[in-house]
Write a protein that holds these residues in place. Structure first.
Motif, PDB file in Angstrom:
ATOM      1  N   GLY A  46      55.687  32.741  41.587  1.00  0.00           N
ATOM      2  CA  GLY A  46      55.166  31.436  41.199  1.00  0.00           C
ATOM      3  C   GLY A  46      54.323  30.810  42.300  1.00  0.00           C
ATOM      4  N   ALA A  47      54.797  30.923  43.546  1.00  0.00           N
ATOM      5  CA  ALA A  47      54.020  30.393  44.672  1.00  0.00           C
ATOM      6  C   ALA A  47      52.702  31.143  44.837  1.00  0.00           C
ATOM      7  CB  ALA A  47      54.847  30.477  45.958  1.00  0.00           C
ATOM      8  N   LEU A  48      52.751  32.469  44.737  1.00  0.00           N
ATOM      9  CA  LEU A  48      51.522  33.254  44.846  1.00  0.00           C
ATOM     10  C   LEU A  48      50.566  32.923  43.707  1.00  0.00           C
ATOM     11  CD1 LEU A  48      53.002  36.736  45.845  1.00  0.00           C
ATOM     12  CD2 LEU A  48      51.811  35.120  47.323  1.00  0.00           C
ATOM     13  N   GLY A  49      51.106  32.749  42.501  1.00  0.00           N
ATOM     14  CA  GLY A  49      50.254  32.397  41.372  1.00  0.00           C
ATOM     15  C   GLY A  49      49.613  31.024  41.530  1.00  0.00           C
ATOM     16  N   ALA A  50      50.382  30.065  42.073  1.00  0.00           N
ATOM     17  CA  ALA A  50      49.824  28.718  42.284  1.00  0.00           C
ATOM     18  C   ALA A  50      48.704  28.757  43.322  1.00  0.00           C
ATOM     19  CB  ALA A  50      50.930  27.771  42.721  1.00  0.00           C
ATOM     20  N   ALA A  51      48.932  29.486  44.430  1.00  0.00           N
ATOM     21  CA  ALA A  51      47.891  29.590  45.457  1.00  0.00           C
ATOM     22  C   ALA A  51      46.658  30.305  44.922  1.00  0.00           C
ATOM     23  CB  ALA A  51      48.438  30.333  46.681  1.00  0.00           C
ATOM     24  N   ALA A  52      46.869  31.381  44.163  1.00  0.00           N
ATOM     25  CA  ALA A  52      45.725  32.079  43.576  1.00  0.00           C
ATOM     26  C   ALA A  52      44.994  31.201  42.567  1.00  0.00           C
ATOM     27  CB  ALA A  52      46.196  33.372  42.902  1.00  0.00           C
ATOM     28  N   GLY A  53      45.755  30.373  41.828  1.00  0.00           N
ATOM     29  CA  GLY A  53      45.120  29.472  40.881  1.00  0.00           C
ATOM     30  C   GLY A  53      44.213  28.459  41.561  1.00  0.00           C
TER      31      GLY A  53
END
Length: 332
Positions: A46-53
């Motif tokens: 989730g953290a990686l997805g938020a940063a990538a977003g």
């Protein structure tokens, strides 16, 4: 619940040799392990997805947003992450994920600065500055994921640096020198991570790192570089220094991860490296008479060494499991 009922039925039928409490504890422990793994996996992804977003949001709306708005949005996200971290316990997994998000957003801020002002910096400078800026957070957070990111950034910046200056300093930084640099760098990182994780400097019995993934990555990178140096030394007749360094490195690695601390991941790479070098030595020995019979002999040697190495690793895994169960019974 279904597994518990099945175990009870087996116990009533006399199919279980061990105690009922032990079997139920195994089921309960397995469920706890899976729950912890899934929750941590979802938290980090989730953290990686938020940063990538955030990064892809800027990339998609690059022309539609002004310079001030880009920096304001990104820095607001970083301030929000800092505020969130200040409200969390530093030993909780959520705090490590928050710092990881801050570190990723730092890289996004550096990339945004370079693209906005066209500083003309080389790619290796971005990753080197990124690694330098997050170093205090990496040390403070005591998170394996942050150390993993840091090790990756350091190696990537060194690789890009050598690629950039290959033409200018080609006389100094040739492929063989690259391998020496990577093996030395990652060996130092490996020793540093193992040193700071010693139980003697642990904080009230809590280890510095929850797992050893970062140290394993540095060790495997160093092992790959040293193995390639040995292959170079054997096949290209550039001297025996590379092979000698490989022998010393393998001996130190075996002593460290076999007797001081058992690490089956690194020992598996150790076995693979030994098989590769043994194959190269046989190929070099029969260099002038390579035919079907020699290739068959080398194949049998590889199969035999792989079988022996697999059995040895399996025995070590069994010993580790038995030691863990004995320690758990003693503590209970």
């Amino acid at each position: 619940m279904e597994s518990r009922r099945q175990v009870l039925n087996w116990h009533q039928q006399g199919k279980l040799k061990g105690e009922l409490d032990s079997s139920l504890h195994t089921i309960r422990h397995s469920g706890e392990v899976w729950y912890r793994f899934i929750s941590q996996f979802l938290l980090f992804t989730g953290a990686l997805g938020a940063a990538a977003g955030v990064i892809f949001f800027f990339a998609f709306n690059w022309e539609a947003m002004g310079r001030l708005l880009k920096f304001a949005l990104l820095e607001s996200a970083m301030v929000l992450a800092v505020l969130l971290y200040s409200r969390l316990n530093s030993r909780r997994r959520s705090s490590s994920v928050t710092v990881l998000g801050m570190a990723l957003l730092t890289g996004a801020l550096l990339a945004l600065t370079g693209q906005t002002y066209q500083t003309g910096a080389d790619p290796w400078e971005l990753f080197a500055v990124w690694a330098a800026m997050i170093t205090p957070w990496v040390i403070m957070a005591q998170s394996s994921s942050l150390w993993l990111l840091w090790v990756s950034l350091v190696n990537l910046s060194l690789l890009l640096y050598l690629s950039t200056f290959r033409g200018l300093l080609g006389f100094l930084f040739r492929e063989e020198e690259w391998l020496w640099l990577f093996s030395s760098l990652n060996t130092l990182i490996m020793l540093g991570l193992e040193w700071i994780s010693r139980p003697t400097i642990a904080d009230k019995g809590v280890p510095y790192l929850a797992n050893r993934i970062a140290a394993q990555l540095a060790t495997l990178l160093a092992g790959c570089s040293v193995t390639w140096l040995a292959i170079w030394s054997i096949l290209d007749d550039v001297g025996s220094l590379g092979l000698f360094v490989w022998i010393v490195w393998m001996a130190g690695c075996f002593y460290l991860y076999r007797y001081l601390m058992k690490d089956l991941v690194i020992l598996s790479g150790w076995v693979l490296s030994g098989i590769i070098i043994a194959s190269c030595l046989l190929g070099k020995l029969f260099e002038g008479a390579l035919d079907e019979g020699i290739f068959l002999l080398i194949s049998f040697v590889i199969i035999g060494l792989s079988t022996a190495g697999g059995l040895w690793l399996k025995r070590l895994a069994t010993e580790s499991e038995a030691g863990g169960e004995a320690a758990q019974e003693t503590s209970s």
